[in-house]
Scaffold this motif. Structure first.
Motif, PDB file in Angstrom:
ATOM      1  N   LYS A  11       0.818  -1.216   0.000  1.00 54.84           N
ATOM      2  CA  LYS A  11       0.000   0.000   0.000  1.00 54.84           C
ATOM      3  C   LYS A  11       0.850   1.263   0.000  1.00 54.84           C
ATOM      4  N   LEU A  12       2.156   1.110   0.044  1.00 59.23           N
ATOM      5  CA  LEU A  12       3.072   2.235   0.086  1.00 59.23           C
ATOM      6  C   LEU A  12       4.083   2.071  -1.044  1.00 59.23           C
ATOM      7  N   ILE A  13       4.145   3.050  -1.941  1.00 54.60           N
ATOM      8  CA  ILE A  13       5.063   2.983  -3.075  1.00 54.60           C
ATOM      9  C   ILE A  13       5.891   4.253  -3.099  1.00 54.60           C
ATOM     10  N   PRO A  14       7.199   4.157  -2.819  1.00 54.00           N
ATOM     11  CA  PRO A  14       8.039   5.358  -2.867  1.00 54.00           C
ATOM     12  C   PRO A  14       8.195   5.861  -4.300  1.00 54.00           C
ATOM     13  N   CYS A  15       8.350   7.179  -4.411  1.00 52.22           N
ATOM     14  CA  CYS A  15       8.518   7.826  -5.717  1.00 52.22           C
ATOM     15  C   CYS A  15       9.751   8.717  -5.664  1.00 52.22           C
ATOM     16  N   LEU A  16      10.573   8.642  -6.698  1.00 52.26           N
ATOM     17  CA  LEU A  16      11.785   9.447  -6.794  1.00 52.26           C
ATOM     18  C   LEU A  16      11.835  10.146  -8.143  1.00 52.26           C
ATOM     19  N   ARG A  17      12.588  11.209  -8.215  1.00 54.50           N
ATOM     20  CA  ARG A  17      12.857  11.917  -9.461  1.00 54.50           C
ATOM     21  C   ARG A  17      14.358  11.903  -9.692  1.00 54.50           C
ATOM     22  N   TYR A  18      14.737  11.748 -10.948  1.00 54.52           N
ATOM     23  CA  TYR A  18      16.142  11.737 -11.343  1.00 54.52           C
ATOM     24  C   TYR A  18      16.346  12.697 -12.509  1.00 54.52           C
ATOM     25  N   ARG A  19      17.476  13.381 -12.493  1.00 53.66           N
ATOM     26  CA  ARG A  19      17.803  14.266 -13.619  1.00 53.66           C
ATOM     27  C   ARG A  19      18.030  13.446 -14.882  1.00 53.66           C
ATOM     28  N   ASP A  20      18.681  12.296 -14.749  1.00 52.02           N
ATOM     29  CA  ASP A  20      18.891  11.393 -15.885  1.00 52.02           C
ATOM     30  C   ASP A  20      18.181  10.081 -15.559  1.00 52.02           C
ATOM     31  N   ALA A  21      16.869  10.104 -15.679  1.00 55.92           N
ATOM     32  CA  ALA A  21      16.065   8.938 -15.298  1.00 55.92           C
ATOM     33  C   ALA A  21      16.380   7.684 -16.125  1.00 55.92           C
ATOM     34  N   PRO A  22      16.619   7.784 -17.437  1.00 53.18           N
ATOM     35  CA  PRO A  22      16.976   6.561 -18.165  1.00 53.18           C
ATOM     36  C   PRO A  22      18.239   5.900 -17.601  1.00 53.18           C
ATOM     37  N   ALA A  23      19.263   6.705 -17.300  1.00 57.21           N
ATOM     38  CA  ALA A  23      20.495   6.150 -16.728  1.00 57.21           C
ATOM     39  C   ALA A  23      20.236   5.602 -15.331  1.00 57.21           C
ATOM     40  N   ALA A  24      19.383   6.285 -14.549  1.00 56.22           N
ATOM     41  CA  ALA A  24      19.065   5.815 -13.206  1.00 56.22           C
ATOM     42  C   ALA A  24      18.365   4.460 -13.252  1.00 56.22           C
ATOM     43  N   ILE A  25      17.448   4.297 -14.179  1.00 57.72           N
ATOM     44  CA  ILE A  25      16.748   3.013 -14.314  1.00 57.72           C
ATOM     45  C   ILE A  25      17.751   1.909 -14.624  1.00 57.72           C
ATOM     46  N   ASP A  26      18.627   2.158 -15.592  1.00 57.41           N
ATOM     47  CA  ASP A  26      19.648   1.155 -15.928  1.00 57.41           C
ATOM     48  C   ASP A  26      20.489   0.808 -14.700  1.00 57.41           C
ATOM     49  N   TRP A  27      20.929   1.836 -13.961  1.00 61.28           N
ATOM     50  CA  TRP A  27      21.785   1.631 -12.800  1.00 61.28           C
ATOM     51  C   TRP A  27      21.043   0.884 -11.694  1.00 61.28           C
ATOM     52  N   LEU A  28      19.822   1.281 -11.393  1.00 59.59           N
ATOM     53  CA  LEU A  28      19.046   0.623 -10.339  1.00 59.59           C
ATOM     54  C   LEU A  28      18.798  -0.856 -10.661  1.00 59.59           C
ATOM     55  N   CYS A  29      18.555  -1.147 -11.927  1.00 58.96           N
ATOM     56  CA  CYS A  29      18.334  -2.538 -12.335  1.00 58.96           C
ATOM     57  C   CYS A  29      19.632  -3.346 -12.253  1.00 58.96           C
ATOM     58  N   LYS A  30      20.703  -2.803 -12.794  1.00 56.59           N
ATOM     59  CA  LYS A  30      21.979  -3.524 -12.807  1.00 56.59           C
ATOM     60  C   LYS A  30      22.567  -3.665 -11.404  1.00 56.59           C
ATOM     61  N   THR A  31      22.539  -2.594 -10.621  1.00 53.60           N
ATOM     62  CA  THR A  31      23.233  -2.573  -9.341  1.00 53.60           C
ATOM     63  C   THR A  31      22.407  -3.147  -8.201  1.00 53.60           C
ATOM     64  N   PHE A  32      21.159  -2.736  -8.087  1.00 53.80           N
ATOM     65  CA  PHE A  32      20.329  -3.164  -6.964  1.00 53.80           C
ATOM     66  C   PHE A  32      19.400  -4.329  -7.294  1.00 53.80           C
ATOM     67  N   GLY A  33      19.250  -4.646  -8.574  1.00 55.89           N
ATOM     68  CA  GLY A  33      18.422  -5.784  -8.947  1.00 55.89           C
ATOM     69  C   GLY A  33      16.953  -5.472  -9.200  1.00 55.89           C
ATOM     70  N   PHE A  34      16.618  -4.199  -9.407  1.00 57.30           N
ATOM     71  CA  PHE A  34      15.243  -3.877  -9.786  1.00 57.30           C
ATOM     72  C   PHE A  34      14.960  -4.423 -11.182  1.00 57.30           C
ATOM     73  N   GLU A  35      13.690  -4.580 -11.492  1.00 55.40           N
ATOM     74  CA  GLU A  35      13.271  -5.022 -12.827  1.00 55.40           C
ATOM     75  C   GLU A  35      12.255  -4.032 -13.378  1.00 55.40           C
ATOM     76  N   ARG A  36      12.379  -3.730 -14.662  1.00 55.62           N
ATOM     77  CA  ARG A  36      11.437  -2.820 -15.314  1.00 55.62           C
ATOM     78  C   ARG A  36      10.056  -3.479 -15.378  1.00 55.62           C
ATOM     79  N   HIS A  37       9.063  -2.758 -14.897  1.00 53.92           N
ATOM     80  CA  HIS A  37       7.670  -3.214 -14.992  1.00 53.92           C
ATOM     81  C   HIS A  37       6.949  -2.383 -16.049  1.00 53.92           C
TER      82      HIS A  37
END
Length: 146
Positions: A8-34
């Motif tokens: 019921k709780l979903i954190p939200c963030l903003r990034y200046r370079d969101a495409p690069a952040a998505i790549d980094w979060l997936c590669k480094t922390f193991g997130f998956e694109r939904h």
């Protein structure tokens, strides 16, 4: 069709370079694109990343001038962070190694906590503060008493 994940709780963030952040979060922390919705300027209008078994979501987008964007500040605009994210993981040591290898700025080294569990804290490339650990507050006996 709606699926109740229990979350019921979903954190939200903003990034200046969101495409690069998505790549980094997936590669480094193991997130998956939904879901990733590009904007017309090469950024991200809206993205949903999943962590773990698909029940844990992070929403993010590009830091842009918009009604919602005007309400948000980046960490470097406020001299640090005003919030952090805690992510419960099964193997804090393995994620710690991935974070270091991915270039995360480790600000609290991995350690066993007095209150239980093992974890560490780091900044992502744009300065957002993340904590990862094996401490599960949902299994805490005090939580069960509430």
């Amino acid at each position: 069709m709606s699926v109740d994940t229990g979350a019921k709780l979903i954190p939200c963030l903003r990034y200046r370079d969101a495409p690069a952040a998505i790549d980094w979060l997936c590669k480094t922390f193991g997130f998956e694109r939904h879901l990733v919705v590009p904007d017309e300027g090469g950024g991200i209008a809206h993205a949903q990343l999943l962590f773990g078994k698909g029940k844990n979501m992070l929403m993010l987008g590009s830091a842009v001038e918009s009604e919602f964007g005007r309400l948000m500040r980046q960490p470097d605009q406020v001299g640090g962070c005003t919030q952090s994210l805690y992510v419960l993981v099964d193997d804090a040591d393995a994620l710690y190694a991935r974070a270091k290898a991915g270039g995360a700025w480790i600000v609290i080294d991995i350690k066993d906590e007095d209150y239980g569990g093992r974890g560490f804290s780091c900044h992502d490339p744009e300065g957002h503060l993340w904590s990862f650990g094996s401490y599960n507050p949902y299994t805490d006996e005090e939580c069960d008493k509430a």
